[in-house]
Design a protein around this motif. Structure first.
Motif, PDB file in Angstrom:
ATOM      1  N   ASP A 225      -6.521   3.503  -1.541  1.00 60.52           N
ATOM      2  CA  ASP A 225      -6.983   2.271  -0.896  1.00 60.52           C
ATOM      3  C   ASP A 225      -8.359   1.820  -1.376  1.00 60.52           C
ATOM      4  OD1 ASP A 225      -4.674   1.961   0.701  1.00 60.52           O
ATOM      5  OD2 ASP A 225      -5.460   3.410   2.151  1.00 60.52           O
TER       6      ASP A 225
ATOM      7  N   TRP B  58      -4.916   2.496  -6.067  1.00 68.97           N
ATOM      8  CA  TRP B  58      -3.992   1.971  -5.059  1.00 68.97           C
ATOM      9  C   TRP B  58      -3.707   3.017  -3.988  1.00 68.97           C
ATOM     10  CZ3 TRP B  58       1.351   3.543  -4.797  1.00 68.97           C
ATOM     11  CH2 TRP B  58       2.152   2.777  -3.938  1.00 68.97           C
TER      12      TRP B  58
ATOM     13  N   ASN C  20       0.848  -1.184   0.000  1.00 70.14           N
ATOM     14  CA  ASN C  20       0.000   0.000   0.000  1.00 70.14           C
ATOM     15  C   ASN C  20       0.887   1.239   0.000  1.00 70.14           C
ATOM     16  OD1 ASN C  20       0.679   0.723   2.744  1.00 70.14           O
ATOM     17  ND2 ASN C  20      -0.784  -0.807   3.445  1.00 70.14           N
TER      18      ASN C  20
END
Length: 153
Positions: free
Chosen positions: A132, A129, A14
């Motif tokens: 999230d 990405w 992440n």
């Protein structure tokens, strides 16, 4: 720059796992990326962070319907293929209005007109990405493939 964006996606689960810009620049240089490419990528990512923060209040409108009318400049700059892809993602429910706006803003920051489909896919992947966003498997596959070839290795 796009190789660096793909590298970040492949190597960091992440965006919070990414090191700060200075450390990241050293890591990218150590593995062989050119300074200009690193600077472009870090600048683009900084713009992404700012755009995401600006659109944060709109993130709650995930399930709201919206109609986006593109300006002539956006249509010319993004091109029919990229706009068609963005429309596909919206209609499939994978792209909320706030993230659509971030994608458009970040695509307009690229010095390319019209933007190639594989690049709009990478921009979309990085925007999702970095925010999230959950992406369905089939949409994810659409983002990471281009005419049967993977955009990343």
């Amino acid at each position: 720059m796009f190789d660096i964006l793909v590298y970040l996606f492949e190597n960091y689960y992440n965006p919070q796992a990414c090191p700060k810009a200075e450390v990241l620049a050293h890591k990218l240089a150590a593995i062989g990326f050119e300074d200009d490419e690193i600077n472009d990528a870090l600048s683009w990512l900084h713009g992404l962070h700012e755009s995401s923060a600006q659109h944060q209040p709109l993130q709650t409108l995930h399930h709201q319907q919206s109609l986006r009318v593109y300006t002539d400049l956006e249509y010319e700059f993004l091109g029919q293929e990229a706009l068609g892809f963005i429309s596909f993602l919206e209609q499939s429910g994978a792209l909320p209005p706030a993230l659509r706006e971030i994608i458009i803003e970040r695509a307009m920051a690229i010095d390319e007109s019209p933007i190639a489909l594989e690049k709009i896919k990478i921009i979309t992947l990085i925007v999702l990405w970095s925010n999230d966003a959950e992406v369905e498997h089939l949409i994810f596959e659409e983002l990471v493939t281009d005419d049967g070839d993977r955009l990343y290795h």
